[in-house]
Design an enzyme around this catalytic site. Structure first.
Site, PDB file in Angstrom:
ATOM      1  N   THR A   1      48.032  22.504  -0.294  1.00  0.00           N
ATOM      2  CA  THR A   1      49.362  22.013   0.017  1.00  0.00           C
ATOM      3  C   THR A   1      49.856  21.478  -1.610  1.00  0.00           C
ATOM      4  O   THR A   1      48.903  21.071  -2.149  1.00  0.00           O
ATOM      5  CB  THR A   1      49.209  20.680   0.781  1.00  0.00           C
ATOM      6  OG1 THR A   1      48.752  21.263   2.094  1.00  0.00           O
ATOM      7  CG2 THR A   1      50.618  19.923   1.098  1.00  0.00           C
TER       8      THR A   1
ATOM      9  N   GLY B   1      42.700  23.765   2.166  1.00  0.00           N
ATOM     10  CA  GLY B   1      41.542  23.541   3.173  1.00  0.00           C
ATOM     11  C   GLY B   1      41.327  25.244   3.359  1.00  0.00           C
ATOM     12  O   GLY B   1      41.657  26.086   2.398  1.00  0.00           O
ATOM     13  N   GLY B   2      40.721  25.649   4.460  1.00  0.00           N
ATOM     14  CA  GLY B   2      40.212  26.906   4.559  1.00  0.00           C
ATOM     15  C   GLY B   2      41.385  28.010   4.833  1.00  0.00           C
ATOM     16  O   GLY B   2      41.043  29.174   4.608  1.00  0.00           O
ATOM     17  N   PHE B   3      42.476  27.283   5.276  1.00  0.00           N
ATOM     18  CA  PHE B   3      43.342  28.483   5.504  1.00  0.00           C
ATOM     19  C   PHE B   3      44.688  28.401   4.449  1.00  0.00           C
ATOM     20  O   PHE B   3      45.652  29.246   4.784  1.00  0.00           O
ATOM     21  CB  PHE B   3      43.888  28.185   6.959  1.00  0.00           C
ATOM     22  CG  PHE B   3      42.974  28.480   7.860  1.00  0.00           C
ATOM     23  CD1 PHE B   3      42.217  29.446   7.830  1.00  0.00           C
ATOM     24  CD2 PHE B   3      43.085  27.683   9.150  1.00  0.00           C
ATOM     25  CE1 PHE B   3      41.025  29.320   9.042  1.00  0.00           C
ATOM     26  CE2 PHE B   3      41.899  27.727  10.043  1.00  0.00           C
ATOM     27  CZ  PHE B   3      41.177  28.478   9.967  1.00  0.00           C
ATOM     28  N   GLY B   4      44.446  27.535   3.402  1.00  0.00           N
ATOM     29  CA  GLY B   4      45.859  27.366   2.521  1.00  0.00           C
ATOM     30  C   GLY B   4      45.671  26.225   1.689  1.00  0.00           C
ATOM     31  O   GLY B   4      44.550  25.606   1.569  1.00  0.00           O
TER      32      GLY B   4
ATOM     33  N   LEU C   1      48.125  18.840  -3.803  1.00  0.00           N
ATOM     34  CA  LEU C   1      47.868  17.604  -2.928  1.00  0.00           C
ATOM     35  C   LEU C   1      46.476  17.781  -1.919  1.00  0.00           C
ATOM     36  O   LEU C   1      46.015  16.989  -1.600  1.00  0.00           O
ATOM     37  CB  LEU C   1      49.007  17.488  -1.843  1.00  0.00           C
ATOM     38  CG  LEU C   1      50.500  16.937  -2.628  1.00  0.00           C
ATOM     39  CD1 LEU C   1      51.446  16.730  -1.619  1.00  0.00           C
ATOM     40  CD2 LEU C   1      50.114  15.419  -3.292  1.00  0.00           C
ATOM     41  N   GLY C   2      46.328  19.113  -1.959  1.00  0.00           N
ATOM     42  CA  GLY C   2      44.987  19.277  -0.941  1.00  0.00           C
ATOM     43  C   GLY C   2      44.765  20.826  -0.651  1.00  0.00           C
ATOM     44  O   GLY C   2      45.655  21.427  -0.948  1.00  0.00           O
TER      45      GLY C   2
ATOM     46  N   ASP D   1      46.578  16.711  16.875  1.00  0.00           N
ATOM     47  CA  ASP D   1      45.881  15.999  15.910  1.00  0.00           C
ATOM     48  C   ASP D   1      46.369  14.746  15.419  1.00  0.00           C
ATOM     49  O   ASP D   1      46.319  14.644  14.145  1.00  0.00           O
ATOM     50  CB  ASP D   1      45.799  17.054  14.642  1.00  0.00           C
ATOM     51  CG  ASP D   1      44.678  17.010  13.737  1.00  0.00           C
ATOM     52  OD1 ASP D   1      43.694  16.424  14.026  1.00  0.00           O
ATOM     53  OD2 ASP D   1      44.838  17.554  12.601  1.00  0.00           O
TER      54      ASP D   1
ATOM     55  N   LYS E   1      53.484  23.759   1.839  1.00  0.00           N
ATOM     56  CA  LYS E   1      52.503  24.168   2.464  1.00  0.00           C
ATOM     57  C   LYS E   1      52.380  25.661   2.239  1.00  0.00           C
ATOM     58  O   LYS E   1      53.608  26.527   2.506  1.00  0.00           O
ATOM     59  CB  LYS E   1      52.503  23.802   3.834  1.00  0.00           C
ATOM     60  CG  LYS E   1      51.972  22.322   4.238  1.00  0.00           C
ATOM     61  CD  LYS E   1      51.855  22.092   5.674  1.00  0.00           C
ATOM     62  CE  LYS E   1      51.511  20.981   5.960  1.00  0.00           C
ATOM     63  NZ  LYS E   1      51.092  20.630   7.728  1.00  0.00           N
TER      64      LYS E   1
END
Length: 506
Positions: A26, A21-24, A18-19, A155, A43
């Protein structure tokens, strides 16, 4: 990541990513051990193989990941608009081509079938005011619940709010940045600042030298920015430079003064000046939708108890007309004497930014971040109810005629519906420049008072100059004539500015 992942509470088969990022990353997955093989979101946190991240930051990110699981375990089970946590566990696996083992953290959460508001916005182009009010009525109780549990999301943005297709309910997701308010842990410098800058409140941006503390009102600030994006159809990044202080002038939207005032208060730079809770915003939203009820105090003609009204006799009519005529003559005479005896008004000349005008010496300029100038009577307590005269400049996309701009401005007033009523409307001459004047009444449901507002505008190339006198209805007449006769009549554009105008005069 293995095809089937074994957790503490079940086995999960990934379907698609699904996506990332810099830390993991999904993934959408299936809970194989559930009765209906429900869909879920996995996640994965993986920061071990990034040598550029300092050890302290690594530990802080892990703590944030753990915190999300802890918060979701409680919040998701007690609120129907927050995803439920299904599982949380860690696994170790060897690094590719190395003997060293790396740790991976996983959380398994409820999957919300639908689209987030950023996707919905792309489809709808922009939200209406009704859409925004419905949105606020759904999302504010969720925020209030979170804040009541001593947590702050930190956020809030369109992509973190999902509308479930089946129920049309809104879900608040991505609690990776959630901050639990615990004694001694309110300083953002002691944690990793996980937020999206364009939506973040000023106190969340440590590079601006802020104190670093966050509050429930920090979420309300982000919620207001989210509303701006939904209303305008674009990410309001251009307004960030001044912390959204003049968004009304920059955003090409038509909304009621009540909603605009609510957003203004949510966007205050000082968190203490904002609404202090989502419940307060909810109250303001509900009050903003209260319309004036019809007056039922007048007797119905069909009511049998209504007494007949005796008509005045012919002689009485004559006496009334004669009395009214005499009173009018006396009033005119007194006004003439007062005008003769009244000394001329001492004035101060204003000459800045290509404009000139005069204002009474017993008035004074006051700071106005989002206005060219603001002038109020001296010896008055400054507040949102203070009678005021101010000038704003509307930057236009292209040169417009006075007629086109007038049609647009009147449509904005008329779009307010029952909250506004035009009293006076017509052309006005300001020196050599043709302008237009509108006087209208409006209702401010935040302060629960009625206002009168006089607006005069002229158009010069790609700029419109708007002169506004605004006061509470009961104090409006006190300074209206002074504003018209002294300030507005003396208003001039400097030659270097006005000569460039190409706008036709009606």
């Amino acid at each position: 990541m293995p095809l089937i992942l074994k957790g503490r509470k079940g086995h999960y088969q990934t379907i698609k990513p699904l996506g990332k990022g810099g830390f993991g990353a999904t993934f959408q997955a299936i809970d194989l051990d559930s009765v209906n093989q429900r869909q879920c979101v996995i996640k994965r946190l993986n920061i071990n193989d990034n040598p550029e991240i300092a050890d302290k930051i690594v530990e802080a990110i892990k703590a944030a990941f753990d915190r999300e699981a802890q918060v979701l375990e409680f919040l998701g089970d007690n609120n129907g608009n927050i995803p439920t946590l299904y599982d949380y566990f860690s696994l170790t696996a060897p690094a590719f081509g190395q003997q060293e083992e790396l740790e991976f953290k996983y959380s398994v959460q409820q999957y919300i079938q639908g689209e987030d508001l950023s996707q919905e916005l792309r489809r709808k182009v922009r939200f209406s005011e009704t859409d925004i009010l419905d949105f606020l009525k759904q999302i504010l109780p969720i925020l209030q619940f979170i804040h009541d549990q001593n947590s702050i999301h930190r956020d809030i943005k369109p992509s973190n709010i999902v509308r479930e297709t089946a129920t049309q309910k809104l879900f608040l997701i991505d609690f990776g940045a959630v901050k639990q308010v615990v004694s001694g842990e309110t300083n953002i410098k002691k944690s990793v600042p996980i937020f999206t800058k364009v939506y973040a409140s000023p106190e969340q941006r440590p590079e601006e030298g802020r104190i670093g503390e966050i509050y429930p009102s920090s979420d309300l600030y982000s919620l207001a920015v989210t509303c701006l994006e939904l209303l305008t159809g674009t990410t309001p990044v251009d307004y960030l430079d001044n912390n959204y202080r003049n968004w009304r002038q920059q955003a090409s939207i038509i909304i009621s003064p009540s909603l605009a005032n609510i957003l203004d208060k949510m966007l205050k730079i000082n968190p203490r000046h904002r609404f202090q809770s989502a419940a307060e915003v909810m109250t303001a939203v509900n009050e903003s939708q209260i319309t004036t009820q019809p007056d039922h105090s007048v007797n119905n003609n069909n009511n049998n108890n209504t007494k007949p009204i005796n008509k005045p006799s012919h002689n009485l009519k004559f006496l009334l007309i004669k009395s009214a005529f005499l009173i009018t003559l006396i009033t005119i005479g007194v006004m003439g004497i007062n005008s003769y005896l009244q000394p001329p008004i001492n004035v101060v000349e204003y000459a800045k930014s290509g404009i000139k005008f005069k204002y009474p010496k017993n008035w004074q300029e006051t700071p106005a971040i989002d206005k060219l100038t603001r002038i109020v009577p001296k010896n008055t307590i400054s507040s949102s109810l203070t009678p005021e005269f101010f000038i704003t400049i509307d930057e236009l996309f292209q040169s417009e005629s006075l007629e086109d701009y007038t049609k647009f401005s009147i449509r904005q007033i008329e779009a307010l519906g029952q909250n506004a009523k035009i009293i006076k409307s017509g052309q006005i001459q300001l020196g050599e420049t043709q302008g237009y004047q509108v006087v209208y009444e409006s209702r401010d449901n935040i302060h629960k008072v009625n206002f009168q507002e006089m607006q005069v505008w002229i158009v010069n190339g790609k700029k419109a100059y708007i002169l506004t006198y605004r006061a509470e209805d009961k104090s409006y007449p006190e300074f209206a004539k002074t504003v018209e006769d002294t300030i507005i009549k003396s208003f001039r554009l400097e030659k270097s500015t006005s000569e460039k105008s190409t706008n036709p005069i009606w």
